[in-house]
Design a protein around this motif. Structure first.
Motif, PDB file in Angstrom:
ATOM      1  N   THR A 166       0.822  -1.221   0.000  1.00  0.00           N
ATOM      2  CA  THR A 166       0.000   0.000   0.000  1.00  0.00           C
ATOM      3  C   THR A 166       0.850   1.263   0.000  1.00  0.00           C
ATOM      4  O   THR A 166       0.353   2.333  -0.323  1.00  0.00           O
ATOM      5  CB  THR A 166      -0.945   0.047   1.215  1.00  0.00           C
ATOM      6  OG1 THR A 166      -0.179  -0.004   2.417  1.00  0.00           O
ATOM      7  CG2 THR A 166      -1.947  -1.080   1.175  1.00  0.00           C
ATOM      8  N   THR A 167       2.122   1.154   0.337  1.00  0.00           N
ATOM      9  CA  THR A 167       2.980   2.342   0.345  1.00  0.00           C
ATOM     10  C   THR A 167       3.314   2.821  -1.063  1.00  0.00           C
ATOM     11  O   THR A 167       3.775   3.943  -1.248  1.00  0.00           O
ATOM     12  CB  THR A 167       4.298   2.078   1.110  1.00  0.00           C
ATOM     13  OG1 THR A 167       5.009   1.013   0.463  1.00  0.00           O
ATOM     14  CG2 THR A 167       4.016   1.730   2.550  1.00  0.00           C
ATOM     15  N   THR A 181      -5.777   7.331  -6.148  1.00  0.00           N
ATOM     16  CA  THR A 181      -6.843   6.659  -5.416  1.00  0.00           C
ATOM     17  C   THR A 181      -7.058   5.270  -6.007  1.00  0.00           C
ATOM     18  O   THR A 181      -7.277   5.134  -7.210  1.00  0.00           O
ATOM     19  CB  THR A 181      -8.158   7.460  -5.520  1.00  0.00           C
ATOM     20  OG1 THR A 181      -7.915   8.780  -5.033  1.00  0.00           O
ATOM     21  CG2 THR A 181      -9.254   6.807  -4.711  1.00  0.00           C
ATOM     22  N   PRO A 182      -6.971   4.207  -5.175  1.00  0.00           N
ATOM     23  CA  PRO A 182      -7.122   2.855  -5.712  1.00  0.00           C
ATOM     24  C   PRO A 182      -8.557   2.591  -6.161  1.00  0.00           C
ATOM     25  O   PRO A 182      -9.499   3.172  -5.618  1.00  0.00           O
ATOM     26  CB  PRO A 182      -6.730   1.958  -4.540  1.00  0.00           C
ATOM     27  CG  PRO A 182      -6.843   2.794  -3.334  1.00  0.00           C
ATOM     28  CD  PRO A 182      -6.691   4.214  -3.752  1.00  0.00           C
ATOM     29  N   PRO A 183      -8.746   1.693  -7.144  1.00  0.00           N
ATOM     30  CA  PRO A 183     -10.104   1.360  -7.564  1.00  0.00           C
ATOM     31  C   PRO A 183     -10.854   0.633  -6.447  1.00  0.00           C
ATOM     32  O   PRO A 183     -10.241   0.015  -5.569  1.00  0.00           O
ATOM     33  CB  PRO A 183      -9.896   0.447  -8.782  1.00  0.00           C
ATOM     34  CG  PRO A 183      -8.506  -0.054  -8.663  1.00  0.00           C
ATOM     35  CD  PRO A 183      -7.725   0.986  -7.916  1.00  0.00           C
ATOM     36  N   LEU A 184     -12.178   0.685  -6.501  1.00  0.00           N
ATOM     37  CA  LEU A 184     -13.001   0.137  -5.422  1.00  0.00           C
ATOM     38  C   LEU A 184     -12.784  -1.359  -5.217  1.00  0.00           C
ATOM     39  O   LEU A 184     -12.813  -1.838  -4.083  1.00  0.00           O
ATOM     40  CB  LEU A 184     -14.485   0.426  -5.711  1.00  0.00           C
ATOM     41  CG  LEU A 184     -15.469   0.003  -4.629  1.00  0.00           C
ATOM     42  CD1 LEU A 184     -15.202   0.726  -3.319  1.00  0.00           C
ATOM     43  CD2 LEU A 184     -16.906   0.237  -5.081  1.00  0.00           C
ATOM     44  N   TRP A 185     -12.550  -2.108  -6.307  1.00  0.00           N
ATOM     45  CA  TRP A 185     -12.414  -3.564  -6.170  1.00  0.00           C
ATOM     46  C   TRP A 185     -11.245  -3.957  -5.266  1.00  0.00           C
ATOM     47  O   TRP A 185     -11.270  -5.000  -4.631  1.00  0.00           O
ATOM     48  CB  TRP A 185     -12.299  -4.243  -7.537  1.00  0.00           C
ATOM     49  CG  TRP A 185     -11.046  -3.919  -8.312  1.00  0.00           C
ATOM     50  CD1 TRP A 185     -10.880  -2.944  -9.238  1.00  0.00           C
ATOM     51  CD2 TRP A 185      -9.783  -4.596  -8.221  1.00  0.00           C
ATOM     52  NE1 TRP A 185      -9.590  -2.959  -9.738  1.00  0.00           N
ATOM     53  CE2 TRP A 185      -8.899  -3.962  -9.136  1.00  0.00           C
ATOM     54  CE3 TRP A 185      -9.315  -5.668  -7.464  1.00  0.00           C
ATOM     55  CZ2 TRP A 185      -7.579  -4.369  -9.299  1.00  0.00           C
ATOM     56  CZ3 TRP A 185      -7.995  -6.073  -7.633  1.00  0.00           C
ATOM     57  CH2 TRP A 185      -7.143  -5.427  -8.541  1.00  0.00           C
ATOM     58  N   LEU A 195      -7.384   2.089   5.850  1.00  0.00           N
ATOM     59  CA  LEU A 195      -6.682   2.775   6.930  1.00  0.00           C
ATOM     60  C   LEU A 195      -5.842   3.934   6.379  1.00  0.00           C
ATOM     61  O   LEU A 195      -5.794   5.013   6.974  1.00  0.00           O
ATOM     62  CB  LEU A 195      -5.794   1.786   7.695  1.00  0.00           C
ATOM     63  CG  LEU A 195      -5.186   2.250   9.002  1.00  0.00           C
ATOM     64  CD1 LEU A 195      -6.255   2.711   9.976  1.00  0.00           C
ATOM     65  CD2 LEU A 195      -4.349   1.153   9.618  1.00  0.00           C
ATOM     66  N   GLN A 196      -5.255   3.713   5.227  1.00  0.00           N
ATOM     67  CA  GLN A 196      -4.507   4.775   4.556  1.00  0.00           C
ATOM     68  C   GLN A 196      -5.445   5.924   4.161  1.00  0.00           C
ATOM     69  O   GLN A 196      -5.115   7.096   4.343  1.00  0.00           O
ATOM     70  CB  GLN A 196      -3.830   4.186   3.315  1.00  0.00           C
ATOM     71  CG  GLN A 196      -2.778   5.032   2.679  1.00  0.00           C
ATOM     72  CD  GLN A 196      -2.152   4.320   1.495  1.00  0.00           C
ATOM     73  OE1 GLN A 196      -2.856   3.776   0.652  1.00  0.00           O
ATOM     74  NE2 GLN A 196      -0.838   4.316   1.438  1.00  0.00           N
ATOM     75  N   PHE A 208      -7.952  11.401   5.225  1.00  0.00           N
ATOM     76  CA  PHE A 208      -9.304  11.968   5.186  1.00  0.00           C
ATOM     77  C   PHE A 208      -9.986  11.769   3.825  1.00  0.00           C
ATOM     78  O   PHE A 208     -10.821  12.550   3.426  1.00  0.00           O
ATOM     79  CB  PHE A 208      -9.300  13.469   5.523  1.00  0.00           C
ATOM     80  CG  PHE A 208      -9.116  13.749   6.975  1.00  0.00           C
ATOM     81  CD1 PHE A 208     -10.208  13.935   7.809  1.00  0.00           C
ATOM     82  CD2 PHE A 208      -7.854  13.828   7.526  1.00  0.00           C
ATOM     83  CE1 PHE A 208     -10.048  14.201   9.145  1.00  0.00           C
ATOM     84  CE2 PHE A 208      -7.681  14.080   8.871  1.00  0.00           C
ATOM     85  CZ  PHE A 208      -8.778  14.272   9.685  1.00  0.00           C
ATOM     86  N   SER A 209      -9.608  10.700   3.112  1.00  0.00           N
ATOM     87  CA  SER A 209     -10.213  10.450   1.801  1.00  0.00           C
ATOM     88  C   SER A 209     -11.049   9.181   1.775  1.00  0.00           C
ATOM     89  O   SER A 209     -11.530   8.778   0.729  1.00  0.00           O
ATOM     90  CB  SER A 209      -9.121  10.364   0.736  1.00  0.00           C
ATOM     91  OG  SER A 209      -8.250   9.277   1.005  1.00  0.00           O
ATOM     92  N   LEU A 210     -11.227   8.536   2.925  1.00  0.00           N
ATOM     93  CA  LEU A 210     -11.999   7.298   2.987  1.00  0.00           C
ATOM     94  C   LEU A 210     -13.479   7.594   2.820  1.00  0.00           C
ATOM     95  O   LEU A 210     -14.062   8.361   3.585  1.00  0.00           O
ATOM     96  CB  LEU A 210     -11.747   6.581   4.322  1.00  0.00           C
ATOM     97  CG  LEU A 210     -12.425   5.232   4.509  1.00  0.00           C
ATOM     98  CD1 LEU A 210     -11.925   4.211   3.493  1.00  0.00           C
ATOM     99  CD2 LEU A 210     -12.195   4.719   5.928  1.00  0.00           C
TER     100      LEU A 210
END
Length: 200
Positions: free
Chosen positions: A135-136, A141-145, A158-159, A164-166
């Motif tokens: 994840t580093t 922004t990762p895709p939802l899947w 958690l990232q 504040f983007s969750l």
């Protein structure tokens, strides 16, 4: 979280089988489903204590983290987490506990000794560490899947929490994968408690 579940869970199940105390416990007038769920719940409580200390540690360390790391223009020392963010963190930690505990219990049940249980759990532990490292490398922004992938999705969430983007959709995706696998593992655990070849 996984280390705390692993350290106690192997002795709680594989250790009892190795010492012969599991056979004595199975002779007690308790339904085996109840006994299996009791083992899972007791390990869950111990791991939740670890999750609580982790939660307190994350929240308490943020004001002092300015000198250690910054994410882009975000200074973690100046972050102010509200009730929604704290709830997101609690949900994330609980979902990880709900996966790590049944996984530890299941692999400890199928093992005959504590050493064998630790051998089964070590690759799982390495997957947890590798997921954190992977994840580093995320910049966009990762895709939802990706959030549906157990452990990896939780770490992505958690990232996102720390930046504040969750989003609620990402949070649901990250927790649903863990809860589905957890339910399946608990079903397997209760079945293994009825298999004399495995449990004794």
């Amino acid at each position: 979280l996984f280390a705390s579940a692993m350290s106690v869970g192997t002795d709680m199940l594989a250790g009892e089988k190795e010492r012969g105390t599991m056979a004595t416990l199975l002779l007690s007038p308790i339904d085996r489903h109840t006994l299996a769920l009791g083992k899972v719940l007791s390990l869950g409580i111990i791991t939740l204590l670890g999750a609580t200390s982790l939660f307190i540690g994350i929240v308490a360390s943020l004001p002092f983290s300015n000198s250690f790391f910054m994410a882009g223009d975000i200074s973690y020392a100046s972050l102010d987490f509200g009730a929604i963010q704290i709830l997101q963190l609690v949900i994330l930690l609980l979902s990880m506990v709900s996966l790590f505990v049944p996984l530890t219990c299941y692999l400890s049940i199928i093992a005959k000794t504590v050493k064998e249980a630790n051998t089964y759990l070590t690759p799982c532990y390495m997957v947890v560490v590798l997921s954190a490292v992977l994840t580093t490398t995320n910049i966009a922004t990762p895709p939802l899947w990706k959030f549906f992938i157990p452990i990896y999705g939780n770490i992505l969430a958690l990232q996102g929490f720390l930046s504040f983007s969750l989003t609620p959709t990402q949070l649901i995706a990250a927790t649903s994968g863990c809860l589905l696998i957890s339910a399946f593992l608990i079903l397997l655990i209760t079945r293994k408690f009825h298999d004399e070849r495995v449990i004794t």
